[in-house]
Structures are given as structure tokens and as C-alpha cells.
Write a protein that holds these residues in place. Structure first.
Motif, PDB file in Angstrom:
ATOM      1  N   GLU A  92      35.336  56.008  70.331  1.00  0.00           N
ATOM      2  CA  GLU A  92      35.627  56.104  68.900  1.00  0.00           C
ATOM      3  C   GLU A  92      35.686  57.562  68.462  1.00  0.00           C
ATOM      4  N   ARG A  93      34.717  58.342  68.907  1.00  0.00           N
ATOM      5  CA  ARG A  93      34.672  59.747  68.487  1.00  0.00           C
ATOM      6  C   ARG A  93      35.812  60.553  69.104  1.00  0.00           C
ATOM      7  N   MET A  94      36.224  60.222  70.341  1.00  0.00           N
ATOM      8  CA  MET A  94      37.368  60.904  70.946  1.00  0.00           C
ATOM      9  C   MET A  94      38.641  60.609  70.163  1.00  0.00           C
ATOM     10  N   ALA A  95      38.805  59.345  69.775  1.00  0.00           N
ATOM     11  CA  ALA A  95      39.977  58.982  68.971  1.00  0.00           C
ATOM     12  C   ALA A  95      39.975  59.734  67.647  1.00  0.00           C
ATOM     13  N   GLU A  96      38.796  59.851  67.030  1.00  0.00           N
ATOM     14  CA  GLU A  96      38.685  60.577  65.764  1.00  0.00           C
ATOM     15  C   GLU A  96      39.014  62.057  65.948  1.00  0.00           C
ATOM     16  N   SER A  97      38.537  62.645  67.051  1.00  0.00           N
ATOM     17  CA  SER A  97      38.775  64.077  67.270  1.00  0.00           C
ATOM     18  C   SER A  97      40.255  64.364  67.507  1.00  0.00           C
ATOM     19  N   LEU A  98      40.960  63.432  68.133  1.00  0.00           N
ATOM     20  CA  LEU A  98      42.390  63.623  68.383  1.00  0.00           C
ATOM     21  C   LEU A  98      43.247  63.217  67.191  1.00  0.00           C
ATOM     22  N   GLY A  99      42.601  62.572  66.197  1.00  0.00           N
ATOM     23  CA  GLY A  99      43.341  62.233  64.983  1.00  0.00           C
ATOM     24  C   GLY A  99      43.906  63.465  64.316  1.00  0.00           C
ATOM     25  N   GLY A 100      43.182  64.579  64.397  1.00  0.00           N
ATOM     26  CA  GLY A 100      43.658  65.830  63.810  1.00  0.00           C
ATOM     27  C   GLY A 100      44.867  66.408  64.520  1.00  0.00           C
ATOM     28  N   GLN A 101      45.128  65.928  65.746  1.00  0.00           N
ATOM     29  CA  GLN A 101      46.304  66.355  66.501  1.00  0.00           C
ATOM     30  C   GLN A 101      47.497  65.435  66.234  1.00  0.00           C
ATOM     31  N   GLY A 102      47.313  64.494  65.300  1.00  0.00           N
ATOM     32  CA  GLY A 102      48.404  63.603  64.948  1.00  0.00           C
ATOM     33  C   GLY A 102      48.430  62.299  65.703  1.00  0.00           C
ATOM     34  N   TYR A 103      47.326  61.959  66.405  1.00  0.00           N
ATOM     35  CA  TYR A 103      47.298  60.732  67.200  1.00  0.00           C
ATOM     36  C   TYR A 103      46.731  59.556  66.406  1.00  0.00           C
ATOM     37  N   MET A 159      49.054  63.643  88.792  1.00  0.00           N
ATOM     38  CA  MET A 159      49.646  63.299  87.501  1.00  0.00           C
ATOM     39  C   MET A 159      48.638  63.394  86.358  1.00  0.00           C
ATOM     40  N   VAL A 160      47.335  63.469  86.678  1.00  0.00           N
ATOM     41  CA  VAL A 160      46.314  63.580  85.634  1.00  0.00           C
ATOM     42  C   VAL A 160      46.392  64.964  84.994  1.00  0.00           C
ATOM     43  N   ASP A 161      46.461  64.974  83.678  1.00  0.00           N
ATOM     44  CA  ASP A 161      46.632  66.226  82.938  1.00  0.00           C
ATOM     45  C   ASP A 161      45.314  66.863  82.509  1.00  0.00           C
ATOM     46  N   LEU A 162      44.320  66.026  82.205  1.00  0.00           N
ATOM     47  CA  LEU A 162      43.047  66.592  81.756  1.00  0.00           C
ATOM     48  C   LEU A 162      41.884  65.740  82.242  1.00  0.00           C
ATOM     49  N   VAL A 163      40.775  66.398  82.494  1.00  0.00           N
ATOM     50  CA  VAL A 163      39.525  65.761  82.906  1.00  0.00           C
ATOM     51  C   VAL A 163      38.419  66.347  82.044  1.00  0.00           C
ATOM     52  N   VAL A 164      37.679  65.470  81.351  1.00  0.00           N
ATOM     53  CA  VAL A 164      36.656  65.953  80.431  1.00  0.00           C
ATOM     54  C   VAL A 164      35.376  65.131  80.593  1.00  0.00           C
ATOM     55  N   GLY A 165      34.258  65.822  80.718  1.00  0.00           N
ATOM     56  CA  GLY A 165      32.974  65.149  80.858  1.00  0.00           C
ATOM     57  C   GLY A 165      32.439  64.654  79.522  1.00  0.00           C
ATOM     58  N   HIS A 216      34.259  66.914  72.510  1.00  0.00           N
ATOM     59  CA  HIS A 216      34.607  67.536  71.241  1.00  0.00           C
ATOM     60  C   HIS A 216      35.647  68.650  71.429  1.00  0.00           C
ATOM     61  N   ARG A 217      35.859  69.046  72.683  1.00  0.00           N
ATOM     62  CA  ARG A 217      36.851  70.074  72.982  1.00  0.00           C
ATOM     63  C   ARG A 217      38.225  69.476  73.292  1.00  0.00           C
ATOM     64  N   GLU A 234      27.809  68.022  66.127  1.00  0.00           N
ATOM     65  CA  GLU A 234      27.966  68.870  64.953  1.00  0.00           C
ATOM     66  C   GLU A 234      29.386  69.436  64.875  1.00  0.00           C
ATOM     67  N   THR A 235      29.986  69.637  66.044  1.00  0.00           N
ATOM     68  CA  THR A 235      31.348  70.163  66.083  1.00  0.00           C
ATOM     69  C   THR A 235      32.352  69.130  65.594  1.00  0.00           C
ATOM     70  N   LEU A 236      32.097  67.851  65.933  1.00  0.00           N
ATOM     71  CA  LEU A 236      32.995  66.787  65.501  1.00  0.00           C
ATOM     72  C   LEU A 236      32.972  66.655  63.991  1.00  0.00           C
ATOM     73  N   LYS A 237      34.110  66.262  63.429  1.00  0.00           N
ATOM     74  CA  LYS A 237      34.190  66.056  61.997  1.00  0.00           C
ATOM     75  C   LYS A 237      33.395  64.834  61.584  1.00  0.00           C
ATOM     76  N   SER A 238      33.138  64.699  60.276  1.00  0.00           N
ATOM     77  CA  SER A 238      32.477  63.505  59.759  1.00  0.00           C
ATOM     78  C   SER A 238      33.323  62.273  60.069  1.00  0.00           C
ATOM     79  N   ARG A 239      32.653  61.127  60.136  1.00  0.00           N
ATOM     80  CA  ARG A 239      33.369  59.893  60.401  1.00  0.00           C
ATOM     81  C   ARG A 239      34.390  59.641  59.296  1.00  0.00           C
TER      82      ARG A 239
END
Length: 440
Positions: free
Chosen positions: A27-38, A104-110, A115-116, A142-147
Motif C-alpha cells: 500500500e505504501r509503495m503504491a502511495e509513494s509512486l502515486g506522485g510519479q503519476g501511477y 529484464m528486472v529494472d529495479l531491486v529494492v529492500g 521510500h526511495r 517519516e519520508t513517506l507522505k501522509s496517507r
């Protein structure tokens, strides 16, 4: 008239594996990428970006992810601009190896770095690969935006603690999630208020070792009592706990806090002292049993859930019978049970293993006993009145499904009930994994 801005119409598909914490993280990953237009989509074929949010607890977890990536190759070939990422605990454990095996994998994040994701997505858009499996000093929460204030369903997960310092011999969590870290209580309260404003009525507090929470002077019990004051929040739950961190205040809260539901997931893993020591659990079977007696003394109607591992290295038939005896002594309304499987890098992985056929036989016997206890407790609910928080419509016309205080799924025929309502329901029948009731 200007052309539509494509960046505001990108689609994100997230496939979530494993525990409730991964659900929250997704949920939080989806929210963080919302600012990128997703915006999220339910089908990978529609996606401009696919994230696999992985779990390392299950057997052969990494290989299952590589298999899933293999299935996505055709989609990537059809849509060369499709971004594919791997997140979560397998990402943390495997790191750059994922990109090596699946270019083919573009990104790997732990799990500590998601939040990055916006910056990583921008790098991928520029044609770069992005890898981040650090344990960063900056606070991801804290880096992530409010819900967002968008309408939500009536239940939600809320992570309050991450990581574990217990180092059980079978577990990868200390290596993939890191040391125990607790979020400050004021930030949790703020997020809980945002969830309630969006329509949430029940919150489950999450942590790998949630009852070791120390972001409040009063520990987890103190946090629960602060949440008890949040207007509109009707129900509080927490998972997953360690027996050694069930303190007196938390036990008392089970008996005195009306919003804290009478359900507790408290894994024991084995009923054999020899195996508990080999697992590095740091408690004995008798200590666990006495703890359960104290908790039930505070809340007699509490429904107990647990975790069990059979076939741990060194487990004999006598050790297994000790587990069966503990289950008969304690009594579980719900439980999760597994065959032991090795996790690379954990101490138990290097030990002599129990034969797979023996593991499977023991698992079947344990699950039969646990299933009998679950059915007995469900059957005992017939004739009782429970409060059900209705969450969704059922398969039948006019039917809705929700959860009781005891986390039982309950279905009922309704006429004037809406999603999010809490209503008294008389239980009239018990089915395999649910209860049927009538609105009172």
C-alpha cells in the motif's frame, strides 16, 4: 487543446506475497509512486510498471520469484518500456543476483528502502538499473507522505515495529528486515487518525515482533491505550508477538481495553524444550503454558492462534509428541503449521535434516489435531451473539461477510447493513472456515 499528460495515466501492478506487513508495504509503495503519476491496476497486462513484493519465509521463496519473473518475460517482450521491479525480503536477500539471473528486472529494492522508489523509478526511466538494499539511516515512514484521504475499506494494517533481535535459528527476518526498530507513537496515532478519517474502523498493528514495541513509554500497551482514545476507531488488534515480550501491562490491556479484540496470535513453534532450545526461542513449554493461563485469566474468552514448525533438525518422535501434548493442553482456535525448510544463512540450515516423509507425516497429524480444535471452537459459537464488522458483500444476493471480535469470518443475510457497520449477530451454523448468523 493540449494532449493528455501520459505521465498522469501510468498503471502500477503490485503482486504481494507473504505476511500482513507486506500488504501494508505494498500500500505504501503504491502511495509513494502515486506522485510519479501511477495508479494501481489489477492486471499485469495493463501495467506500465510491475512490482513483486516478496516474502522469504515460505519454502523455496526465491525460486518461486524467479519462476514468476520467467512468466513475465513474454509481457516484457511485448512492452519493452514496461518496468519490472522486485521488492521485499527476497530482494533484500538476493540483491544484485536477481538482475544477474533475470536481466529484464529494472529495479531491486529492500523492505527498508521502498521510500526511495520514486527516485529509483526516475533512474529506470532514464535507462538505468536501480538497486537499493541498504538499511538507511533516514526514517522511511517519516519520508513517506501522509496517507491519502481516499475512501478505504473498514479494516487496515498499520506497521508500528520492524525487524527482530531474537535470532531464532530457523528465521531470516533479522537478516532481511534488520534489527528491531519502533516508530514513534505520535506518528502512529497520526496515521491511525488519517485511516479513520478515510473510513477505517479496525486497525491491526503490525510488527515482526510487535509486542517488543518501544516507541512509547508504556510499550505496546501504552500505544494501545492511546489508540483507544481515537474517535471512530472501534477495534484494535496486533500481530505477531513473541512470548518473551508479553508483559504485565499488555496482559492487563486484554482484560480492560474494550477496543482490544479478544484474539491473540502467539507463536510457540514447538512443545519440546529440547527443540525450543535448538530453535533459540529462549522460553520453555511450561513458561509458555503458564503465560497462556495468565492471559486467559485476564480475558477468559480470548481466542488463541499460534505457529508450529514440525521436523526441525533434531526433532524426534518424542519431541513431536511433546508438541501434540502442548496443543491438547492449550487449545487453539486457529493455527498455522509448516514443515521445516532450510533458509540459507540461518543456523539451522547447516544441521542434519529430518527425513521429508517424516516431516509430512507429522505435519498431517498436527494439522488434523489443530483442525479438530478449530472446528470445536467454531461449533461452540452456535447460539452465541457476536459483534460483526461487515467488510464486503457475499456470493449470495443480500448476503454480507465480516469478522467477529474473535476474527471468525461471519456471513449473514442483511437488508439494512452497509460496509463498515458493526452489528450484533446470532450465530446459527458453523461451516469449515466460517460461521453463519442472523442479524439481531
Amino acid at each position: 487543446m493540449s494532449a493528455p499528460n501520459k505521465s498522469n495515466n501510468k498503471k502500477l501492478f503490485i503482486k504481494t506475497y507473504g505476511c500482513q506487513m507486506n500488504v501494508y508495504d505494498s500500500e505504501r509503495m503504491a502511495e509513494s509512486l502515486g506522485g510519479q503519476g501511477y495508479e494501481t491496476t489489477q492486471t499485469p497486462e495493463d501495467a506500465d510498471m510491475i512490482l513483486l513484493n516478496t516474502c522469504h519465509i515460505r519454502e523455496k521463496a526465491a525460486e518461486k520469484i524467479y519462476s514468476e519473473l520467467g512468466r513475465l518475460k513474454g509481457l516484457k517482450a511485448e512492452k519493452p518500456d514496461l518496468k519490472i521491479g522486485v521488492a521485499g525480503c527476497v530482494a533484500q536477500a538476493e540483491g544484485a543476483e536477481i538482475m544477474k539471473r533475470q536481466p529484464m528486472v529494472d529495479l531491486v529494492v529492500g523492505p527498508q528502502s521502498y521510500h526511495r522508489l520514486p527516485a529509483m523509478e526516475e533512474a529506470v526511466t532514464k535507462g538505468e538499473k536501480a538497486l537499493d538494499t541498504d538499511f538507511p539511516e533516514d526514517d522511511k515512514f517519516e519520508t513517506l507522505k501522509s496517507r491519502p484521504k481516499a475512501k478505504r475499506g473498514p479494516t487496515a494494517f498499520l506497521t508500528v515495529q520492524e525487524g527482530c533481535d531474537k535470532f531464532c535459528a530457523f528465521c531470516v527476518v533479522p537478516y532481511t528486515r534488520g534489527a528491531e526498530v519502533s516508530r514513534p507513537s505520535e506518528r502512529i496515532i497520526r496515521e491511525a487518525q488519517e485511516l479513520v478519517e478515510a473510513g477505517v474502523r479496525e486497525i491491526t498493528l503490525l510488527g515482526q515482533n510487535v509486542n517488543a514495541y518501544h516507541g512509547h513509554d508504556g510499550g505496546l500497551a501504552g500505544l494501545i491505550w492511546d489508540l483507544d482514545k481515537v474517535d471512530g476507531l472501534e477495534r484494535i488488534r496486533f500481530t505477531t508477538s513473541h512470548p518473551n515480550d508479553m508483559d504485565d501491562a499488555l496482559i492487563e490491556a486484554h482484560g480492560t481495553c474494550d477496543k482490544l479484540m479478544p484474539y491473540l496470535h502467539l507463536p510457540v513453534q514447538s512443545g519440546s524444550d529440547k527443540i525450543l532450545k535448538a530453535m533459540n526461542r529462549k522460553h520453555t513449554r511450561d513458561e509458555y503454558i503458564k503465560l497462556i493461563e495468565r492471559i486467559r485469566g485476564a480475558r477468559p474468552d480470548l481466542l488463541l492462534s499460534g505457529d508450529f514448525i514440525v521436523g526441525f533438525p533434531g526433532e524426534t518422535e518424542a519431541d513431536f509428541e511433546d508438541t501434540m501434548d502442548l496443543v491438547r493442553t492449550v487449545g487453539y482456535g486457529q493455527a498455522y503449521s509448516f514443515k521445516y525448510s532450510t533458509r540459507p544463512g540461518t543456523p539451522a540450515a547447516e544441521r542434519a535434516q529430518v527425513d521429508e516423509d517424516v516431516k509430512l507425516d507429522r505435519l498431517h497429524r498436527l494439522q488434523a489435531l489443530l483442525g479438530e480444535q478449530q472446528r470445536d471452537i467454531q461449533d461452540s459459537m452456535i447460539g452465541r451473539k457476536v459483534k460483526v464488522l461487515f467488510e464486503k458483500h457475499g456470493r449470495e444476493a443480500g448476503q454480507m461477510i465480516g469478522k467477529s471480535e474473535y476474527l471468525h469470518a461471519v456471513f449473514a443475510e442483511v437488508s439494512d447493513v452497509s460496509i463498515g457497520d458493526i452489528r450484533d449477530v446470532l450465530i446459527v451454523k458453523s461451516e469449515r472456515n466460517s460461521l453463519g448468523g442472523e442479524i439481531c
